[in-house]
Design an enzyme around this catalytic site. Structure first.
Site, PDB file in Angstrom:
ATOM      1  N   GLY A  14     -44.300 -11.402 -60.398  1.00 14.20           N
ATOM      2  CA  GLY A  14     -42.678 -10.601 -60.719  1.00 14.20           C
ATOM      3  C   GLY A  14     -43.384  -8.855 -60.762  1.00 14.20           C
ATOM      4  N   VAL A  16     -42.871  -6.346 -63.171  1.00 13.71           N
ATOM      5  CA  VAL A  16     -44.342  -5.981 -64.160  1.00 13.71           C
ATOM      6  C   VAL A  16     -44.973  -6.213 -63.658  1.00 13.71           C
ATOM      7  CG1 VAL A  16     -44.768  -6.265 -66.636  1.00 13.71           C
ATOM      8  CG2 VAL A  16     -42.168  -6.230 -66.503  1.00 13.71           C
ATOM      9  N   CYS A 149     -38.347  -2.821 -73.037  1.00 14.34           N
ATOM     10  CA  CYS A 149     -38.343  -1.725 -72.596  1.00 14.34           C
ATOM     11  C   CYS A 149     -38.176  -0.276 -73.395  1.00 14.34           C
ATOM     12  CB  CYS A 149     -38.175  -1.609 -70.573  1.00 14.34           C
ATOM     13  SG  CYS A 149     -37.245  -2.698 -71.018  1.00 14.34           S
ATOM     14  N   GLY A 179     -35.665  -2.281 -64.480  1.00 16.17           N
ATOM     15  CA  GLY A 179     -36.132  -3.428 -65.358  1.00 16.17           C
ATOM     16  C   GLY A 179     -35.001  -5.019 -65.423  1.00 16.17           C
ATOM     17  N   GLU A 201     -30.381  -7.901 -74.654  1.00 18.46           N
ATOM     18  CA  GLU A 201     -30.620  -6.321 -75.031  1.00 18.46           C
ATOM     19  C   GLU A 201     -30.569  -5.870 -75.735  1.00 18.46           C
ATOM     20  OE1 GLU A 201     -32.823  -5.883 -72.214  1.00 18.46           O
ATOM     21  OE2 GLU A 201     -33.249  -3.470 -73.142  1.00 18.46           O
ATOM     22  N   HIS A 241     -35.605   3.997 -67.600  1.00 18.71           N
ATOM     23  CA  HIS A 241     -34.421   3.969 -69.098  1.00 18.71           C
ATOM     24  C   HIS A 241     -34.073   4.435 -69.646  1.00 18.71           C
ATOM     25  CE1 HIS A 241     -34.856  -0.097 -67.821  1.00 18.71           C
ATOM     26  NE2 HIS A 241     -35.271  -0.485 -68.798  1.00 18.71           N
ATOM     27  N   THR A 327     -41.199   0.124 -66.641  1.00 23.63           N
ATOM     28  CA  THR A 327     -42.431  -1.085 -66.265  1.00 23.63           C
ATOM     29  C   THR A 327     -43.999  -0.312 -66.817  1.00 23.63           C
ATOM     30  OG1 THR A 327     -42.781  -0.424 -63.759  1.00 23.63           O
ATOM     31  CG2 THR A 327     -41.425  -2.267 -64.806  1.00 23.63           C
TER      32      THR A 327
HETATM   33  P1  NAP Z   1     -40.023 -11.294 -62.815  1.00 26.67           P
HETATM   34  O1  NAP Z   1     -39.720  -9.410 -61.308  1.00 26.67           O
HETATM   35  O2  NAP Z   1     -38.652 -11.984 -62.617  1.00 26.67           O
HETATM   36  O3  NAP Z   1     -41.282 -11.884 -63.093  1.00 26.67           O
HETATM   37  C1  NAP Z   1     -40.935 -13.048 -63.277  1.00 26.67           C
HETATM   38  C2  NAP Z   1     -42.459 -13.786 -62.950  1.00 26.67           C
HETATM   39  O4  NAP Z   1     -42.622 -15.113 -63.924  1.00 26.67           O
HETATM   40  C3  NAP Z   1     -43.069 -13.749 -62.131  1.00 26.67           C
HETATM   41  O5  NAP Z   1     -44.420 -13.586 -62.302  1.00 26.67           O
HETATM   42  C4  NAP Z   1     -42.682 -15.579 -61.758  1.00 26.67           C
HETATM   43  O6  NAP Z   1     -43.810 -16.348 -60.448  1.00 26.67           O
HETATM   44  C5  NAP Z   1     -43.313 -16.206 -63.354  1.00 26.67           C
HETATM   45  N1  NAP Z   1     -42.596 -17.772 -63.208  1.00 26.67           N
HETATM   46  C6  NAP Z   1     -41.340 -17.692 -63.097  1.00 26.67           C
HETATM   47  N2  NAP Z   1     -41.283 -18.992 -63.540  1.00 26.67           N
HETATM   48  C7  NAP Z   1     -42.420 -19.523 -64.417  1.00 26.67           C
HETATM   49  C8  NAP Z   1     -43.587 -21.104 -64.382  1.00 26.67           C
HETATM   50  N3  NAP Z   1     -42.184 -21.695 -64.544  1.00 26.67           N
HETATM   51  N4  NAP Z   1     -44.569 -20.192 -64.885  1.00 26.67           N
HETATM   52  C9  NAP Z   1     -45.500 -19.129 -64.701  1.00 26.67           C
HETATM   53  N5  NAP Z   1     -44.898 -18.512 -64.316  1.00 26.67           N
HETATM   54  C10 NAP Z   1     -43.268 -18.459 -63.993  1.00 26.67           C
HETATM   55  O7  NAP Z   1     -39.705 -10.453 -63.706  1.00 26.67           O
HETATM   56  P2  NAP Z   1     -39.959  -8.986 -64.626  1.00 26.67           P
HETATM   57  O8  NAP Z   1     -39.285  -8.043 -64.799  1.00 26.67           O
HETATM   58  O9  NAP Z   1     -41.243  -9.105 -63.812  1.00 26.67           O
HETATM   59  O10 NAP Z   1     -40.133  -9.897 -66.111  1.00 26.67           O
HETATM   60  C11 NAP Z   1     -41.594 -10.621 -66.401  1.00 26.67           C
HETATM   61  C12 NAP Z   1     -41.174 -10.277 -67.796  1.00 26.67           C
HETATM   62  O11 NAP Z   1     -41.123  -9.374 -68.756  1.00 26.67           O
HETATM   63  C13 NAP Z   1     -40.247 -11.096 -68.710  1.00 26.67           C
HETATM   64  O12 NAP Z   1     -40.378 -11.247 -69.906  1.00 26.67           O
HETATM   65  C14 NAP Z   1     -39.331  -9.549 -69.159  1.00 26.67           C
HETATM   66  O13 NAP Z   1     -37.929  -9.530 -69.973  1.00 26.67           O
HETATM   67  C15 NAP Z   1     -40.847  -8.457 -69.703  1.00 26.67           C
HETATM   68  N6  NAP Z   1     -40.428  -7.156 -69.512  1.00 26.67           N
HETATM   69  C16 NAP Z   1     -39.630  -6.820 -67.659  1.00 26.67           C
HETATM   70  C17 NAP Z   1     -39.477  -5.735 -68.120  1.00 26.67           C
HETATM   71  C18 NAP Z   1     -38.913  -5.014 -66.581  1.00 26.67           C
HETATM   72  O14 NAP Z   1     -38.865  -3.784 -67.055  1.00 26.67           O
HETATM   73  N7  NAP Z   1     -38.818  -5.322 -65.768  1.00 26.67           N
HETATM   74  C19 NAP Z   1     -39.934  -4.811 -69.140  1.00 26.67           C
HETATM   75  C20 NAP Z   1     -40.046  -4.856 -70.071  1.00 26.67           C
HETATM   76  C21 NAP Z   1     -40.614  -6.328 -70.573  1.00 26.67           C
HETATM   77  P3  NAP Z   1     -43.199 -17.070 -59.473  1.00 26.67           P
HETATM   78  O15 NAP Z   1     -43.100 -15.125 -58.150  1.00 26.67           O
HETATM   79  O16 NAP Z   1     -44.339 -17.572 -58.490  1.00 26.67           O
HETATM   80  O17 NAP Z   1     -42.200 -18.148 -59.412  1.00 26.67           O
END
Ligand code: NAP
Length: 354
Positions: A14, A16, A149, A179, A201, A241, A327
């Protein structure tokens, strides 16, 4: 020479997760040897499974790792988690039960009474919650979390002001598209637009900030009594952000003292000289049109939070802007700093000097 600690990343494909890969690629203490994701990606070469969206490509050795299913078994003791929140809760617990130290980025366990919600510059003492966690859950491993974040940047700015007695806080966020993960917000919703809603959020910002600035006593955290009111918006920015913050301070300090407090703010990461620690966690920018995501988001590798436009507020007393990399300081960098803190605090064994 030192032998680095083997680590894994759950949710490595993903947005992050990709940032984790870069944070860990040349880390002096940690060596990324295991990547996990959903069944959709499992079995594929990491370089093929991850929809890579960062300007720096992952090292060949990591791109060639095979993505593992998100099940405990062959992962290293220390695993970072960046999984989708719809699945992270149970999977992280399964890993902790199986003896892993899970350093998580997901929201699922942040507000659990026995889970440390850490910003190492602010509440290193909350690591002691792990004793409560061990006693209550009987896990061989443990779960440590970093905040949402937007909460990271807000809580760091407020921590600098805590000695003045924080009474109430209003924050409006302008949050970047990254995000929302990948592919995130549809382009037709994002371009030339502001969306005044990010699901879940605002309650996270309000509750997590009070826990982070709270007081640990007798194995539990009493939230800081300040009132926090948040409004979250999504804007067409790629990374960073921005937050418009107004705060009421009980001791009514002169504005210069407030500005100096931001500049003086440091904590355990700087004292320990942790590898991911920014030299200056909060940097006050004197220019009247800063901070800006495009100019300021990458300061000190994205680990510094930029502050600007401090002035008096006729409603709450003081107002200013804060900006952080969502991130990095808001996610992967925050978690890596947490893991470094666990090493410095002796929760995790230090890398072996050779
Ligand atoms: P993302 O791009 O949608 O990535 C999600 C990840 O979760 C991917 O690696 C996905 O794998 C994996 N996943 C989905 N379903 C799964 C399952 N059943 N079993 C195992 N892995 C699974 O999301 P993101 O933005 O990186 O965010 C990831 C987490 O960090 C979230 O909880 C989010 O709330 C938190 N977060 C994000 C940010 C930000 O700025 N983006 C900041 C702070 C916290 P596949 O590729 O195989 O589907």
């Amino acid at each position: 020479m030192q032998r680095r600690i083997d680590v894994g990343v759950l949710g490595a494909t993903g947005m992050v997760g990709q940032q984790f890969v870069l944070q860990l690629a040349a880390h002096p203490w940690f060596r990324l040897v295991w990547v996990g994701a959903s069944e959709r990606s499992a079995g594929q070469r990491y370089g093929d499974a991850a929809p890579w969206r960062l300007p720096v490509t992952p090292p060949e050795a990591i791109a060639n790792l095979t993505v593992e299913p998100a099940r405990p078994g062959n992962a290293p003791e220390l695993v970072f988690s960046a999984m989708d929140a719809s699945v992270a809760g149970e999977i992280e617990q399964a890993f902790a039960k199986a003896g892993h130290v899970v350093v998580s980025n997901s929201r699922n366990h942040r507000m659990d009474a026995d889970v440390p919600l850490l910003v190492p510059e602010i509440n290193t003492d909350h690591v002691a919650l792990l004793e409560t966690q061990r006693a209550r859950r009987g896990w061989g491993g443990s779960i440590v979390t970093n905040p949402n974040c937007s909460t990271v940047f807000l809580s760091m700015a407020l921590a600098a002001l805590k000695p003045f007695g924080i009474e109430s806080v209003l924050v409006t966020t302008l949050q970047a598209l990254s995000g929302a993960g990948y592919p995130g917000v549809a382009s037709l919703d994002a371009v030339g637009n502001v969306v005044p809603f990010i699901d879940g959020e605002e309650p996270k910002i309000e509750s997590e900030t009070r826990k982070i600035l709270g007081t640990l006593e007798n194995g539990q955290v009493t939230p800081h009594p300040m009132a926090v009111s948040a409004q979250a918006t999504r804007v067409a920015v790629v990374n960073g952000h921005t937050e418009s913050i107004a705060v009421s301070l009980a001791s009514r300090p002169p504005i210069d003292e407030v500005r100096e407090a931001f500049g003086r703010f440091t904590g355990a990461p700087q004292r320990h000289g942790l590898p991911t620690a920014p030299l200056q966690p909060l940097l006050y920018l004197p220019e009247s049109n800063r901070p800006q995501p495009r100019l300021d988001v990458d300061r000190d590798g994205g680990m510094t939070v930029s502050i600007g436009r401090l002035r008096t507020c006729p409603v709450l007393g003081y107002k200013f802007f804060a900006l952080g990399h969502n991130t990095v300081r808001g996610a992967a960098g925050a978690a890596v700093l947490n893991a470094e803190l666990l090493v410095a605090e002796g929760v995790l064994a230090a890398p072996v000097q050779g």
